[in-house]
Design a protein around this motif. Structure first.
Motif, PDB file in Angstrom:
ATOM      1  N   ILE A   1      -1.213 -20.205 -42.349  1.00  0.00           N
ATOM      2  CA  ILE A   1      -0.544 -21.126 -43.261  1.00  0.00           C
ATOM      3  C   ILE A   1      -1.273 -22.462 -43.165  1.00  0.00           C
ATOM      4  N   PHE A   2      -1.682 -22.982 -44.317  1.00  0.00           N
ATOM      5  CA  PHE A   2      -2.395 -24.249 -44.394  1.00  0.00           C
ATOM      6  C   PHE A   2      -1.767 -25.156 -45.439  1.00  0.00           C
ATOM      7  N   TYR A   3      -1.963 -26.447 -45.279  1.00  0.00           N
ATOM      8  CA  TYR A   3      -1.705 -27.372 -46.377  1.00  0.00           C
ATOM      9  C   TYR A   3      -2.821 -27.149 -47.389  1.00  0.00           C
ATOM     10  N   ALA A   4      -2.476 -27.018 -48.662  1.00  0.00           N
ATOM     11  CA  ALA A   4      -3.484 -26.802 -49.697  1.00  0.00           C
ATOM     12  C   ALA A   4      -4.495 -27.938 -49.731  1.00  0.00           C
ATOM     13  N   LYS A   5      -4.060 -29.152 -49.429  1.00  0.00           N
ATOM     14  CA  LYS A   5      -4.954 -30.315 -49.468  1.00  0.00           C
ATOM     15  C   LYS A   5      -6.036 -30.272 -48.383  1.00  0.00           C
ATOM     16  N   ASP A   6      -5.897 -29.379 -47.396  1.00  0.00           N
ATOM     17  CA  ASP A   6      -6.880 -29.285 -46.311  1.00  0.00           C
ATOM     18  C   ASP A   6      -8.053 -28.366 -46.645  1.00  0.00           C
ATOM     19  N   GLU A   7      -8.108 -27.880 -47.884  1.00  0.00           N
ATOM     20  CA  GLU A   7      -9.223 -27.015 -48.285  1.00  0.00           C
ATOM     21  C   GLU A   7     -10.548 -27.755 -48.104  1.00  0.00           C
ATOM     22  N   LEU A   8     -11.567 -27.032 -47.632  1.00  0.00           N
ATOM     23  CA  LEU A   8     -12.890 -27.602 -47.391  1.00  0.00           C
ATOM     24  C   LEU A   8     -13.922 -26.965 -48.318  1.00  0.00           C
ATOM     25  N   PRO A   9     -15.042 -27.643 -48.543  1.00  0.00           N
ATOM     26  CA  PRO A   9     -16.133 -27.004 -49.286  1.00  0.00           C
ATOM     27  C   PRO A   9     -16.784 -25.929 -48.403  1.00  0.00           C
ATOM     28  N   ALA A  10     -17.363 -24.933 -49.024  1.00  0.00           N
ATOM     29  CA  ALA A  10     -17.996 -23.834 -48.292  1.00  0.00           C
ATOM     30  C   ALA A  10     -19.117 -24.330 -47.385  1.00  0.00           C
ATOM     31  N   SER A  11     -19.737 -25.433 -47.737  1.00  0.00           N
ATOM     32  CA  SER A  11     -20.867 -25.953 -46.961  1.00  0.00           C
ATOM     33  C   SER A  11     -20.452 -26.722 -45.713  1.00  0.00           C
ATOM     34  N   HIS A  12     -19.178 -27.013 -45.553  1.00  0.00           N
ATOM     35  CA  HIS A  12     -18.703 -27.768 -44.391  1.00  0.00           C
ATOM     36  C   HIS A  12     -18.901 -26.931 -43.127  1.00  0.00           C
ATOM     37  N   GLN A  13     -19.360 -27.554 -42.055  1.00  0.00           N
ATOM     38  CA  GLN A  13     -19.705 -26.800 -40.840  1.00  0.00           C
ATOM     39  C   GLN A  13     -18.505 -26.121 -40.169  1.00  0.00           C
ATOM     40  N   ALA A  14     -17.297 -26.647 -40.350  1.00  0.00           N
ATOM     41  CA  ALA A  14     -16.114 -26.066 -39.707  1.00  0.00           C
ATOM     42  C   ALA A  14     -15.385 -25.064 -40.602  1.00  0.00           C
ATOM     43  N   SER A  15     -15.851 -24.877 -41.841  1.00  0.00           N
ATOM     44  CA  SER A  15     -15.103 -24.038 -42.776  1.00  0.00           C
ATOM     45  C   SER A  15     -15.326 -22.550 -42.520  1.00  0.00           C
ATOM     46  N   LYS A  16     -14.246 -21.798 -42.703  1.00  0.00           N
ATOM     47  CA  LYS A  16     -14.261 -20.341 -42.629  1.00  0.00           C
ATOM     48  C   LYS A  16     -13.604 -19.816 -43.902  1.00  0.00           C
ATOM     49  N   PRO A  17     -14.057 -18.668 -44.418  1.00  0.00           N
ATOM     50  CA  PRO A  17     -13.476 -18.139 -45.664  1.00  0.00           C
ATOM     51  C   PRO A  17     -12.109 -17.487 -45.435  1.00  0.00           C
ATOM     52  N   TYR A  18     -11.183 -17.785 -46.320  1.00  0.00           N
ATOM     53  CA  TYR A  18      -9.845 -17.193 -46.314  1.00  0.00           C
ATOM     54  C   TYR A  18      -9.544 -16.693 -47.709  1.00  0.00           C
ATOM     55  N   ASN A  19      -8.818 -15.587 -47.815  1.00  0.00           N
ATOM     56  CA  ASN A  19      -8.381 -15.052 -49.100  1.00  0.00           C
ATOM     57  C   ASN A  19      -6.931 -15.456 -49.324  1.00  0.00           C
ATOM     58  N   VAL A  20      -6.690 -16.188 -50.397  1.00  0.00           N
ATOM     59  CA  VAL A  20      -5.346 -16.675 -50.714  1.00  0.00           C
ATOM     60  C   VAL A  20      -4.451 -15.503 -51.084  1.00  0.00           C
TER      61      VAL A  20
END
Length: 74
Positions: free
Chosen positions: A51-70
């Motif tokens: 569960i995430f806040y929608a506003k916390d979405e990151l760009p794919a290029s961000h070093q800490a980002s991981k892919p999630y399926n909504v």
């Protein structure tokens, strides 16, 4: 078709194995905290729902980002 978005796993509000439980906890969290839009997403390990806040979405290029399926938006 599922939407893939990117989050920092450390920003999750909760990680839960059962989808229905994740929805229930997300709804309770949103009601009790008067939270903004929440996202229930299946994690990159494909084992847990996060569960995430929608506003916390990151760009794919961000070093800490991981892919999630909504799976749901609350």
């Amino acid at each position: 078709m599922e939407t893939r978005i990117f989050f920092n796993p450390g920003d999750s509000i909760a990680n839960i194995h059962d989808y229905n439980e994740a929805v229930r906890k997300g709804q309770i969290f949103k009601r009790e905290r008067h939270a903004d839009d929440l996202v229930i997403a299946k994690g990159p390990d494909d084992e847990e729902y996060a569960i995430f806040y929608a506003k916390d979405e990151l760009p794919a290029s961000h070093q800490a980002s991981k892919p999630y399926n909504v799976k749901n938006r609350l």
